[in-house]
Every structure is written in structure tokens, then in C-alpha cells.
Design an enzyme around this catalytic site. Sequence first.
Site, PDB file in Angstrom:
ATOM      1  N   LYS A   1       5.727  -2.057   8.013  1.00  0.00           N
ATOM      2  CA  LYS A   1       6.816  -1.370   7.327  1.00  0.00           C
ATOM      3  C   LYS A   1       7.977  -2.341   7.170  1.00  0.00           C
ATOM      4  O   LYS A   1       8.420  -2.950   8.146  1.00  0.00           O
ATOM      5  CB  LYS A   1       7.258  -0.136   8.114  1.00  0.00           C
ATOM      6  CG  LYS A   1       6.228   0.971   8.151  1.00  0.00           C
ATOM      7  CD  LYS A   1       6.750   2.203   8.882  1.00  0.00           C
ATOM      8  CE  LYS A   1       7.719   2.999   8.034  1.00  0.00           C
ATOM      9  NZ  LYS A   1       8.051   4.308   8.645  1.00  0.00           N
TER      10      LYS A   1
ATOM     11  N   CYS B   1       5.358   2.639  -0.767  1.00  0.00           N
ATOM     12  CA  CYS B   1       6.778   2.303  -0.813  1.00  0.00           C
ATOM     13  C   CYS B   1       7.592   3.575  -0.917  1.00  0.00           C
ATOM     14  O   CYS B   1       7.069   4.653  -1.169  1.00  0.00           O
ATOM     15  CB  CYS B   1       7.092   1.356  -1.966  1.00  0.00           C
ATOM     16  SG  CYS B   1       7.065   2.120  -3.586  1.00  0.00           S
TER      17      CYS B   1
ATOM     18  N   ASP C   1       9.989  16.343  11.343  1.00  0.00           N
ATOM     19  CA  ASP C   1       9.398  15.884  10.078  1.00  0.00           C
ATOM     20  C   ASP C   1       7.929  16.296   9.973  1.00  0.00           C
ATOM     21  O   ASP C   1       7.073  15.502   9.582  1.00  0.00           O
ATOM     22  CB  ASP C   1       9.540  14.366   9.948  1.00  0.00           C
ATOM     23  CG  ASP C   1       9.372  13.885   8.510  1.00  0.00           C
ATOM     24  OD1 ASP C   1       9.442  14.733   7.585  1.00  0.00           O
ATOM     25  OD2 ASP C   1       9.181  12.672   8.303  1.00  0.00           O
TER      26      ASP C   1
ATOM     27  N   ASN D   1      12.092   5.014  -0.287  1.00  0.00           N
ATOM     28  CA  ASN D   1      13.468   4.573  -0.147  1.00  0.00           C
ATOM     29  C   ASN D   1      13.729   3.883   1.179  1.00  0.00           C
ATOM     30  O   ASN D   1      14.807   3.351   1.397  1.00  0.00           O
ATOM     31  CB  ASN D   1      14.431   5.747  -0.347  1.00  0.00           C
ATOM     32  CG  ASN D   1      14.076   6.936   0.516  1.00  0.00           C
ATOM     33  OD1 ASN D   1      13.059   6.939   1.206  1.00  0.00           O
ATOM     34  ND2 ASN D   1      14.917   7.947   0.495  1.00  0.00           N
ATOM     35  N   PHE D   2      12.743   3.860   2.092  1.00  0.00           N
ATOM     36  CA  PHE D   2      12.902   3.076   3.314  1.00  0.00           C
ATOM     37  C   PHE D   2      12.632   1.606   3.051  1.00  0.00           C
ATOM     38  O   PHE D   2      13.048   0.744   3.815  1.00  0.00           O
ATOM     39  CB  PHE D   2      11.930   3.565   4.402  1.00  0.00           C
ATOM     40  CG  PHE D   2      10.497   3.180   4.135  1.00  0.00           C
ATOM     41  CD1 PHE D   2       9.950   2.038   4.691  1.00  0.00           C
ATOM     42  CD2 PHE D   2       9.719   3.948   3.299  1.00  0.00           C
ATOM     43  CE1 PHE D   2       8.639   1.675   4.418  1.00  0.00           C
ATOM     44  CE2 PHE D   2       8.410   3.595   3.029  1.00  0.00           C
ATOM     45  CZ  PHE D   2       7.872   2.449   3.588  1.00  0.00           C
ATOM     46  N   GLY D   3      11.909   1.269   1.995  1.00  0.00           N
ATOM     47  CA  GLY D   3      11.489  -0.099   1.734  1.00  0.00           C
ATOM     48  C   GLY D   3      10.051  -0.084   1.281  1.00  0.00           C
ATOM     49  O   GLY D   3       9.712   0.619   0.333  1.00  0.00           O
ATOM     50  N   GLU D   4       9.186  -0.826   1.957  1.00  0.00           N
ATOM     51  CA  GLU D   4       7.788  -0.889   1.553  1.00  0.00           C
ATOM     52  C   GLU D   4       6.856  -0.838   2.751  1.00  0.00           C
ATOM     53  O   GLU D   4       7.218  -1.230   3.858  1.00  0.00           O
ATOM     54  CB  GLU D   4       7.499  -2.174   0.772  1.00  0.00           C
ATOM     55  CG  GLU D   4       8.116  -2.196  -0.604  1.00  0.00           C
ATOM     56  CD  GLU D   4       7.597  -3.349  -1.440  1.00  0.00           C
ATOM     57  OE1 GLU D   4       8.061  -3.479  -2.575  1.00  0.00           O
ATOM     58  OE2 GLU D   4       6.734  -4.116  -0.975  1.00  0.00           O
TER      59      GLU D   4
ATOM     60  N   ILE E   1       0.822  -1.213   0.000  1.00  0.00           N
ATOM     61  CA  ILE E   1       0.000   0.000   0.000  1.00  0.00           C
ATOM     62  C   ILE E   1       0.852   1.258   0.000  1.00  0.00           C
ATOM     63  O   ILE E   1       0.327   2.362   0.046  1.00  0.00           O
ATOM     64  CB  ILE E   1      -0.977   0.020   1.195  1.00  0.00           C
ATOM     65  CG1 ILE E   1      -0.244  -0.136   2.529  1.00  0.00           C
ATOM     66  CG2 ILE E   1      -2.032  -1.061   1.038  1.00  0.00           C
ATOM     67  CD1 ILE E   1      -1.161  -0.020   3.744  1.00  0.00           C
TER      68      ILE E   1
END
EC number: 2.7.11.1
Length: 456
Positions: free
Chosen positions: A72, A51, A163, A53-56, A49
Site C-alpha cells: 500500500k 487504487c 469499517d 484516495n489513500f494512494g495505490e 492492482i
Amino acid sequence: MDHPNREKDERQRTTKGMPGRSGHGSRPSSSASSGVLMVGPNFRVGKKIGCGNFGELRLGKNLYTNEYVAIKLEPIKSRAPQLHLEYRFYKQLGSAAEGLPQVYYFGPCGKYNAMVLELLGPSLEDLFDLCDRTFTLKTVLMIAIQLISRMEYVHSKNLIYRDVKPENFLIGRQGNKKDHVIHIIDFGLAKEYIDPETKKHIPYREHKSLTGTARYMSINTHLGKEQSRRDDLEALGHMFMYFLRGSLPWQGLKADTLKERYQKIGDTKRNTPVEVLCENFPEEMATYLRYVRRLDFFERPDYDYLRTIFTELFEKKGYTFDYAYDWVGRPIPTPVGSVHVDSGTSAITRDSHVHRDRPSQQALRNQASSDRRGEWEIQPSRQTNTSYLTSHLAADRHGGSVQVVSSTNGELNVDDPTGAHSNAPITAQAEVEVVEEAKCCCFFKRKRKKTAQRHK
């Protein structure tokens, strides 16, 4: 052929201890012969659901409780791993506070680290799109009062957030008793501002690389100054004005390079007087920004004073704090369709304020929404059961802002709302692509392999 193995796996799962929460030290995830990917003993991995640059980000399900969760996944060999640090910060924050997601598990999942979280509803950016990209003063004040408290709590645990952006603030899932609560998520860029050994405030420094989202970050962050509590609150102030105005004066600036663009954003932010930024809106909005911008690096903000600014304005306007946000009564986007928020079920009415209609924003909203949401389009309202899914994209979307990150502080996330089945491969990171202003500068392309792979 696979029935004996599946039955064995089920017996193993049902003999485990507590059904809901698995600890950091639980056994690694497994992939049964049927191709079902598991995180720990409890959580089955579902479709993708989101994605970045951390992964998915994957949809998951707790097989004991039948509840949906968010999972995550970050490659163990990530160039700048942040998931374990984020998990540690969640534990530092605790699970009892209002407006923080529950964290159920952290551990390995094949070649990935996995963190299992409570599945929440859509982000404020999603809802902003839904409301024609403007919020009424009443809605902004209800958001602001809650988020000042969220940030006060984060700061009380010796963390600064760094953030702030609408994508990182989510409402609860519809039908849940917390569906009106604004949650704060994604602590991958958070930092301890109190040294855990000396118990002293971190020192003031300059020439720091940028960390956060350029659209909302404080002026001092643009100047390369170390961030502290004041910067989180200033970024919130910029976000509040974004919601009221529909955009900020430093959006859409053109430059030849990203560095020049960040410089232009910072320059425009510095050169825009607070009076101009808050023009045509209550003076209290300017009062908030003036206060947080005058704070010293080491100074503890007066959170009660900031809340009072907005609560007194709220009362002066004759509003009722009934959580009748602008999106109440509108269909909420979900991965499987839409959910119509019926204000009647919670005795909430929208009569206490009138939504400002801006037809000129409609075409822009439609284009921006379709570009970002992909298949997450709002479909005609329909009946759904209590286990419907809501979006969990806030940690993975940028909402058109330029996003910057220090190389020492982990990686940033971006949304790719392409659905995938549970047996689809979790693809590795590819090249970085710089995209136009409406997208994120840290967007990662994804190439899906044609042949299915299984995690061993």
C-alpha cells in the site's frame, strides 16, 4: 551498461539481515538504474492492482523469499494520512492471531509511505459475485462464527473497527494452509475505544459525522452517535443478511444529494422491523440483531452467546464445519487468470448442502461484476504453479455501497483494477467524482501520465 550497478545492488541486498521482515526504521526505498522501484531492502514494487484516495495498492515481491506481497502506497503529503495509523493498529493487534494479515514493513518510498502486507485471496464481495450474489445458510454461518471471533479479538485490543463491508474480509491465498480462513483487513478507520492514558472507555457523544459504509453501518451511527463495540457487531449482522437475501431493503434509494441519500438509508433501516429484514430465514438471525441493537454504548457484548446462537443453528441444520463454502469448486479470480478450487484436494465435499440457484440474479451479477472487476474477469480454469497471484482488492472496493467517512478519520479506498508495470508512475490524487449508486461516492479519478517517471 547497467550490469555493474545491478550487481552492486544485489550484493547490498544480500548482505542485509533477516530476509523476510523489515522494521519501521529500515533504510528508505531506492530505485536502481534499471528503474526497479524498491520498498526497503527487500521488496520490489510491481504492477498496480488497486487504487483509491489513500494512494495505490501494488503487487510486490520479496526478493529474498520470492514470495508475493501487497504494497500500500500513500503520498507523504496526503490531505488526511492514515497509513501510519493503520500500521500502528496492526502492530497493536499483533501477528499471532488467526485471520489477520502479516505486516512486513512500513517506511518511506520516495514521495510515498509504504506498508508491505501479506498477499491474501479474494474478498467476500468477490466471492459473492462468483456465487450469483447469494450465499447458502451454511456458508453464512461459517463466515459469521469466524467474524464474531475476529471482532472479539479486535475489541480485546482496545480497538473498534468501524469499517464492516464484504470487501474488507478476505480468504487466504489458494494453496495456502489458511485458504479457508476469513481474514479481516484495512484498519484505516479503526479507533481506540479505551483511552490509552486513562484506561477508560471513550465518552458517549452525539452529532458525530458518519464513519463507515452506509449500507452496513448501525442505526446509531446514522443518528450521529459515537461508535462502540455494539456498532461493529450490528454492522456484521446487516452484512450477514445481505449475504442471505442478496440485497438489503435500503439499497438503491434515490435522492438529490448524498446527504439526503444517507438520511434515507438510515430512515429505511430504522423503519424496517427485524422480523421483516429476517423474514423467511431462521429466527436466530433476528435474535442476533435484536441482541446487538439493545446493547448499551459502554457494554461489553457477550461474544460467546452470539457464537452459540449460530453454532447451535449450524448443528440443528445438520451441517458439518468442513469449510465447504459455496465458492469451493469454482474458479477463483486472480490477477493472472483463475484458479480452480478443487474440493478433492482437501477432502471437502459440497454434498452437505445444496446451493440455491437464482437465475434471475445472473444478468445483474454479470453486469455488476464486469463493471467492478475490469480486467479481473474469470477466465477458463487452467493449471497454475504454486506462485499464482490472488486478488487483494477488499481494502479498495466498495461493492456498490455508499461510503462515508469523517474528515478526522482518514480516507477511504476504492478499486481501480488497471494493471501497471513496475516502472509506471504512481499518480497523484485528482478530483473527486460522485458516481451512480453502483459505484462509490468517494471514487477518485486517475490520469496516467504518458511519460514514465522514476522516483528519486
